[in-house]
Each structure stands twice: as structure tokens, then as C-alpha cells.
Design a protein around this motif. Structure first.
Motif, short mmCIF file in Angstrom:
data_model
loop_
_atom_site.label_atom_id
_atom_site.label_comp_id
_atom_site.label_asym_id
_atom_site.label_seq_id
_atom_site.Cartn_x
_atom_site.Cartn_y
_atom_site.Cartn_z
N LEU A 144 -12.84 42.83 -18.06
CA LEU A 144 -14.00 41.99 -18.37
C LEU A 144 -15.19 42.35 -17.50
O LEU A 144 -16.34 42.36 -17.97
CB LEU A 144 -13.63 40.51 -18.19
CG LEU A 144 -12.64 39.96 -19.21
CD1 LEU A 144 -12.24 38.53 -18.84
CD2 LEU A 144 -13.22 40.00 -20.61
N ALA A 145 -14.94 42.64 -16.22
CA ALA A 145 -16.03 42.99 -15.32
C ALA A 145 -16.75 44.26 -15.77
O ALA A 145 -17.97 44.38 -15.64
CB ALA A 145 -15.50 43.15 -13.90
N LEU A 146 -16.00 45.21 -16.31
CA LEU A 146 -16.60 46.47 -16.75
C LEU A 146 -17.29 46.35 -18.10
O LEU A 146 -18.34 46.96 -18.33
CB LEU A 146 -15.53 47.56 -16.80
CG LEU A 146 -14.89 47.95 -15.46
CD1 LEU A 146 -13.81 48.99 -15.67
CD2 LEU A 146 -15.94 48.46 -14.48
N LEU A 147 -16.71 45.55 -18.98
CA LEU A 147 -17.23 45.48 -20.35
C LEU A 147 -18.44 44.58 -20.50
O LEU A 147 -19.15 44.64 -21.51
CB LEU A 147 -16.12 45.00 -21.29
CG LEU A 147 -14.95 45.97 -21.49
CD1 LEU A 147 -13.83 45.29 -22.26
CD2 LEU A 147 -15.39 47.24 -22.21
N GLU A 148 -18.72 43.74 -19.51
CA GLU A 148 -19.81 42.78 -19.68
C GLU A 148 -21.19 43.42 -19.46
O GLU A 148 -22.21 42.78 -19.75
CB GLU A 148 -19.64 41.60 -18.72
CG GLU A 148 -19.81 41.95 -17.24
CD GLU A 148 -19.66 40.73 -16.35
OE1 GLU A 148 -19.56 39.61 -16.91
OE2 GLU A 148 -19.64 40.88 -15.12
#
Length: 335
Positions: A144-148
Motif C-alpha cells: 500500500l505504501a508503494l502503490l499510493e
């Protein structure tokens, strides 16, 4: 020339990915805590827990950063901080992030409840809630941290049971050790039918190579073209070493450690590779059988003349109970 930095690059996935990327014209540098001998690529000695260490490894920037060893949300924050200095990111996550429609996950096994997944599992399957308590929760938090971030072209790769040479933990050692020890029989729970989809490092490397060519935000499964059962894995390992193991199949679950093995799940876990095929034109680089044969041969050479506990240090905590030959022999005598 396009430049690539592989964090965790001296391990089984990193080495395979480096070879495929180099064959595709990339200039590859490996980053790891130590520099093993005999590598064909430059190694940047890196301890990512040291402040600024990864930043220094990236230097003026790279076209591609592959993170094989992102295990904590802090690792994702390091990658996010490099926006603008990396062309794209590929992070290896885990298929253990999936949940069934009732909210059960791999973590639910501790309470005796294994999820009921569809066959096969696609990337739109529900996932575990992010957190920092379990491996799966941390992997989902990293995703989630990378995709946001829209300006960080991050590909998340979700493999199953990874296998390949240069492993510190190899599930295939379960069968290879028995063969090397001259065992004739192997006891398998659930009639040997347990299926936990395997992921060869060669197939992972091929998917990484293709994703590097077409960077964007995405999530992709990665698994072998077939999903072998535990029995089929054992037969493939034995065939690779010119041996034969007689299977003794328990009709139900393991009895203590008897019949237990590294792929032991009560219901099938099979990944869908349609998304990678449509998005990247992905085709498997290896069959399960050809890839696992290479793994088995490597295990024989890697452990020759060494205590397996030292040669495969991460296997010790997970696999030593599997080799209770005394209990197996007592069970077999009673049949």
C-alpha cells in the motif's frame, strides 16, 4: 545503458533476476550485506538499517530498483523517499497477503482455520489488513505504501512457494535430505495431495524482466505454469536425483510432526497468472519440473561435506522437526 540496482541481490531471486536483466541490456548492480565470491556483477555492500545507506547506494539515480528484501513498512518508506531518483520500482511481496471472502488469511492458521480461496486466485482477491505484527500484514503495508504514490511506478510481485538455487531456506530439502540419507520411504499427510503453488526463481526473474520493460503501478502474481501437489514435488525431486521414494500416505492431517511437510495446507492454494500474461505478454521461462531439478542438484552440491544446518541456516528453525526419522520408523514398523 539502463541501470538497475537489486537490493538483496545476492540471494536466490536477485541472482536470477540479475542474469535475465543483463541479458536484456541492463547494467546491473547488486546490493547486499556481504559480497559472496564468484558473482558476475558488482556488489554494493549495504545494510539498509543504517540511515542513508540505501540513499547512498542509489547515488545520482538508477532506472530501476528491485527490492527483494522489503520486509517492514520502514523499508517501503525508504523506497518512497527515492521518488525522482529511480525510474521505477519492483518489490517482491507475497501471495500470503490474500484473504478469503470471510476474512480468513494465512495468519488464521494459528487458530486452526485455513482460508477457503477460489481456484485460482487472481490479483483482485481481498487481502489482509496492513499492520506490523505478522509477515503478511507487513507485506501488505509495504504494498500500500508503494502503490499510493502516482509518481512512483511500482510493480508489486506476489509469488507463492519460492524455489531455486542459492536459497538459505529451501523447502525441497525436505525430500533431498531424505534421498541423501538413504531413506526409502516418505510419510505425507492428506494423501500427499496438499497443493501450495510453487514459484521458480527463473519464472520470477522473467516476470521481473518484462515488468522492467513496461514500468507502471500494478500488482502481479507469479507462479509456475503447473501447481504440483506435495506428492508430485517429491517425485520430481527424486527423479532429478535418480532416486525413488515410496510414499506412505496418511488419509488425514499430520500426526504431530509425522507426515508434516513444507507445502502442507488443508485446501489448495493456486495462483492465477492471467494478469501477467495479458499485461506483459508473460510466458513461463521454466516448467516446475525443470526448475526444481536445478534446485535439487544445487542442494546436493551446496551441502556436500557440510552440516546442513550451517549450509541452510534459515531452514533449521522451520525444517528440523520434519526429520524425526525415529518417529517415522516406529510408525512404519506398526503398519
Amino acid at each position: 545503458m539502463r541501470t538497475a540496482l537489486i537490493v538483496g541481490g545476492t540471494g536466490q531471486i536477485g541472482r536470477a533476476a540479475a542474469g535475465r536483466l543483463a541479458g536484456d541490456g541492463w547494467e546491473v548492480t547488486l546490493a547486499a550485506r556481504n559480497e559472496p565470491a564468484g558473482l558476475d556483477f558488482p556488489v554494493h555492500v549495504l545494510d539498509r538499517s543504517e540511515p542513508g545507506a540505501l540513499d547512498a547506494a542509489v547515488g545520482d539515480g538508477v532506472d530501476l530498483l528491485i527490492d527483494v528484501v522489503a520486509y517492514a513498512p520502514a523499508d517501503a518508506r525508504q523506497l518512497v523517499a527515492l521518488r525522482g531518483r529511480v525510474g521505477s520500482v519492483i518489490a517482491v511481496s507475497s501471495a500470503s497477503v490474500y484473504a478469503d471472502t470471510g476474512g480468513l488469511t494465512f495468519d488464521s492458521q494459528e487458530e486452526g482455520e485455513f482460508p477457503r480461496f477460489p481456484m485460482p486466485i487472481g490479483e483482485r482477491q481481498p487481502t489482509i489488513a496492513p499492520g506490523d505484527e505478522t509477515y503478511s500484514q507487513r507485506k501488505r503495508a509495504i504494498e500500500l505504501a508503494l502503490l499510493e504514490h502516482e509518481d512512483l511506478r511500482a510493480t508489486i510481485v506476489r509469488p507463492g512457494a519460492i524455489h531455486g538455487p542459492h536459497a538459505r531456506f529451501s523447502r525441497e530439502w525436505y525430500f533431498v535430505k531424505r534421498i541423501l540419507d538413504g531413506r526409502r520411504f516418505v510419510v505425507l499427510a492428506r494423501r500427499g495431495a496438499s497443493c501450495f503453488h510453487t514459484s521458480s526463481t527463473e519464472n520470477l526473474a522473467e516476470l521481473i524482466r518484462l515488468a522492467a520493460r513496461r514500468p507502471r503501478r500494478r500488482v502481479l502474481n507469479c507462479a509456475d505454469p503447473s501447481a504440483p501437489s506435495a506428492s508430485e514435488i517429491g517425485r520430481a525431486c527424486a527423479a532429478a536425483l535418480g532416486a525413488e521414494l515410496v510414499e506412505v500416505l496418511l488419509p488425514g492431517p499430520e500426526q504431530g510432526s509425522l507426515g508434516d511437510h513444507p507445502w502442507n495446507v488443508p485446501r489448495p492454494f493456486v495462483l492465477d497468472m492471467t494478469e501477467a500474461t495479458l499485461d506483459l505478454g508473460y510466458r513461463p521461462a521454466a516448467t516446475f519440473e525443470s526448475a526444481v531439478a536445478e534446485t535439487c542438484r544445487w542442494l546436493v552440491e551446496h551441502t556436500r561435506g557440510h552440516d546442513w544446518r550451517e549450509a541452510l541456516p534459515e531452514a533449521l528453525a522451520h525444517m528440523e522437526p520434519f526429520f524425526d526419522y525415529e518417529a517415522e520408523d516406529a510408525f512404519l514398523r506398526g503398519l
